[in-house]
Write an enzyme that holds these catalytic residues in place. Sequence first.
Site, short mmCIF file in Angstrom:
data_model
loop_
_atom_site.label_atom_id
_atom_site.label_comp_id
_atom_site.label_asym_id
_atom_site.label_seq_id
_atom_site.Cartn_x
_atom_site.Cartn_y
_atom_site.Cartn_z
N CYS A 270 0.89 -1.35 -0.11
CA CYS A 270 0.04 -0.08 0.06
C CYS A 270 0.74 1.34 -0.09
O CYS A 270 0.67 1.96 -0.83
CB CYS A 270 -0.84 0.18 1.27
SG CYS A 270 -2.48 -1.25 1.26
N1 LIG Z 1 -3.80 -5.57 1.70
C1 LIG Z 1 -3.78 -4.44 2.59
O1 LIG Z 1 -3.00 -4.15 3.45
C2 LIG Z 1 -4.71 -3.44 2.05
C3 LIG Z 1 -4.92 -2.43 2.69
C4 LIG Z 1 -5.79 -1.32 2.30
C5 LIG Z 1 -6.44 -1.35 1.16
N2 LIG Z 1 -6.27 -2.42 0.22
C6 LIG Z 1 -6.92 -2.37 -0.89
O2 LIG Z 1 -7.80 -3.39 -1.00
C7 LIG Z 1 -7.89 -4.11 -2.19
C8 LIG Z 1 -7.83 -5.74 -1.96
O3 LIG Z 1 -6.35 -5.80 -1.49
P1 LIG Z 1 -6.00 -7.19 -0.87
O4 LIG Z 1 -4.63 -7.06 -0.40
O5 LIG Z 1 -7.01 -7.70 -0.05
O6 LIG Z 1 -5.74 -8.17 -2.29
P2 LIG Z 1 -5.59 -9.50 -2.58
O7 LIG Z 1 -5.09 -9.72 -3.92
O8 LIG Z 1 -5.01 -10.45 -1.14
O9 LIG Z 1 -7.08 -10.21 -2.56
C9 LIG Z 1 -8.17 -9.97 -3.67
C10 LIG Z 1 -8.99 -10.66 -3.75
O10 LIG Z 1 -10.06 -10.65 -4.97
C11 LIG Z 1 -10.35 -11.57 -5.74
N3 LIG Z 1 -10.94 -11.16 -6.84
C12 LIG Z 1 -10.32 -10.73 -8.03
N4 LIG Z 1 -11.17 -10.28 -8.88
C13 LIG Z 1 -12.33 -10.62 -8.19
C14 LIG Z 1 -13.88 -10.64 -8.96
N5 LIG Z 1 -14.16 -10.15 -10.10
N6 LIG Z 1 -14.78 -11.20 -8.40
C15 LIG Z 1 -14.46 -11.85 -6.98
N7 LIG Z 1 -13.33 -11.95 -6.56
C16 LIG Z 1 -12.30 -11.46 -7.02
C17 LIG Z 1 -8.95 -12.32 -5.71
O11 LIG Z 1 -9.12 -13.85 -6.23
C18 LIG Z 1 -8.25 -12.20 -4.47
O12 LIG Z 1 -8.68 -13.21 -3.51
C19 LIG Z 1 -7.00 -3.49 -3.00
O13 LIG Z 1 -7.68 -2.32 -3.68
C20 LIG Z 1 -6.06 -2.93 -2.01
O14 LIG Z 1 -5.32 -1.77 -2.25
C21 LIG Z 1 -5.37 -3.37 0.73
#
Ligand SMILES: NC(=O)c1ccc[n+]([C@@H]2O[C@H](COP(=O)([O-])OP(=O)(O)OC[C@H]3O[C@@H](n4cnc5c(N)ncnc54)[C@H](O)[C@@H]3O)[C@@H](O)[C@H]2O)c1
Length: 457
Positions: A270
């Site tokens: 992030c």
């Molecule tokens: N990980 C962090 O620390 C964090 C913190 C704040 C914000 N975010 C934001 O949250 C969002 C997700 O991050 P994350 O780290 O959880 O990502 P990640 O890659 O760990 O998980 C995303 C999940 O979404 C699924 N996915 C993708 N396309 C899909 C669809 N069309 N339908 C259903 N499932 C789908 C994937 O299979 C995966 O399991 C991002 O925008 C990220 O910037 C993440």
Amino acid sequence: MIERVSVVGLGKLGACIAACAASRGMEVVGVDSNRRNVGLINDGQAPVVEPGLVEMIAANRVRLRATQDYSDAIMGSDLTLIVVPTPSDQDGRFSLAYVLDAAKSIGAALASKSDYHIVSVTSTVLPGSTQAAIVPTLERASGKKCGDAFGVCYNPEFIALGDVIRGLLKPDFVLIGESDTRCGGALERWYESFCENQPPVHRMNFVNAELTKIAVNTFVTTKITFANMLAAICEELPGGDIDVVTAALGADARIGRRYLTGALGYGGPCFPRDNQALAYIARALGCQAALAESTDRSNRTLLDRHVTRIKAAIAPQMTVGVLGVAYKPDTNVVEESQGLVIAQRLAQDGRQVVVFDPYANDSARRILNHSVQYAASLNECVRRCEALIVANPCREFRSLKAADIARRRRPLIVFDFWRILEEGFRHCEWIDYHAVGYGEADSARKARISSIWSSEK
Ligand SMILES: NC(=O)c1ccc[n+]([C@@H]2O[C@H](COP(=O)([O-])OP(=O)(O)OC[C@H]3O[C@@H](n4cnc5c(N)ncnc54)[C@H](O)[C@@H]3O)[C@@H](O)[C@H]2O)c1
């Protein structure tokens, strides 16, 4: 009151949100395009590594299930959170491809739902995205109007991996961008039962919420980098001590102590990209992006400086141990990890490198492959090396004892980047101890500082 929630995307953030909601007594259905994640949730297992998650999922199985059928999820819930990836491109812009895919499927399911529904975007998106792209996609796919049959919120979370569950249940504040007061109000009330504390809630339009999200992370990266810059200055001042400076600096209520350490730079999925995204949107809008750009540049330059210092202090034939290849403790995520980059650069320089991380050895292996070796324990890593780099402030690393190093009667060079090792490391005759942010009172440093003032004499 909303008691049935669907969570689209069961990754690092979404799986934790789903488990937390179930733990607060809500009926939760998760959706993921990855069948494995759906299967794991339905088997009561965690799809990602995060402290406390396995236990929370197992304890709340009766209220938590997953599916790949959007219609099932939308019909069985009143609120849908979109938590899918928004990967960055070369310019720092976030892609909306996964969010819009999810929005199309959610919209299609909403077409045959008669009850009011709220769609809330948790994924990090750039200012303007929700209004310009996400709302129209939902409207087109559902054939319904936002603000009428459904409402849309932009509602990001401010969590740190390794601490996600506490961060979700006890946030400093809740941020809600809303299409209208009906959905914003309903989401605010939902948070009253989701959170274990009573955080202040900030409700606003989409663009302000979208900007606030990336501004928070960019501000923190700037603060981290400011302290790292001070640490570099301290190192050149005879008697300079970053801990003394930041303890006093952080006592100023306008500044505060957190993220003011002076150590290795920031990394992870992030901080770097949110900083670059703020710079991107500023440039795209014709505004100054200098501060965000300079933070990003400094973060890289300071790392180069550390690598140069390490290479100069450690003879080429020595085996180097790198402790901590995750970007922070208690996570297996190695994205943009400074410890991983140090290990990688040393290996590229032909050095023998052994890495150890209690969570992230496997993640590191996927990137570093056979270019480094992997120790199965802290003790094994220390035993095998002649130089040791402590690259993240993991609790386990703090347990190292200078007396144990002395007992092996072999010299050890130590770079303690977070200054977490016990005092004995600084005084042990077998240890050549280096820490970020301390200026030796040696003759070269004394000469340099006095030359600055020589014309004043
Ligand atoms: N990980 C962090 O620390 C964090 C913190 C704040 C914000 N975010 C934001 O949250 C969002 C997700 O991050 P994350 O780290 O959880 O990502 P990640 O890659 O760990 O998980 C995303 C999940 O979404 C699924 N996915 C993708 N396309 C899909 C669809 N069309 N339908 C259903 N499932 C789908 C994937 O299979 C995966 O399991 C991002 O925008 C990220 O910037 C993440």
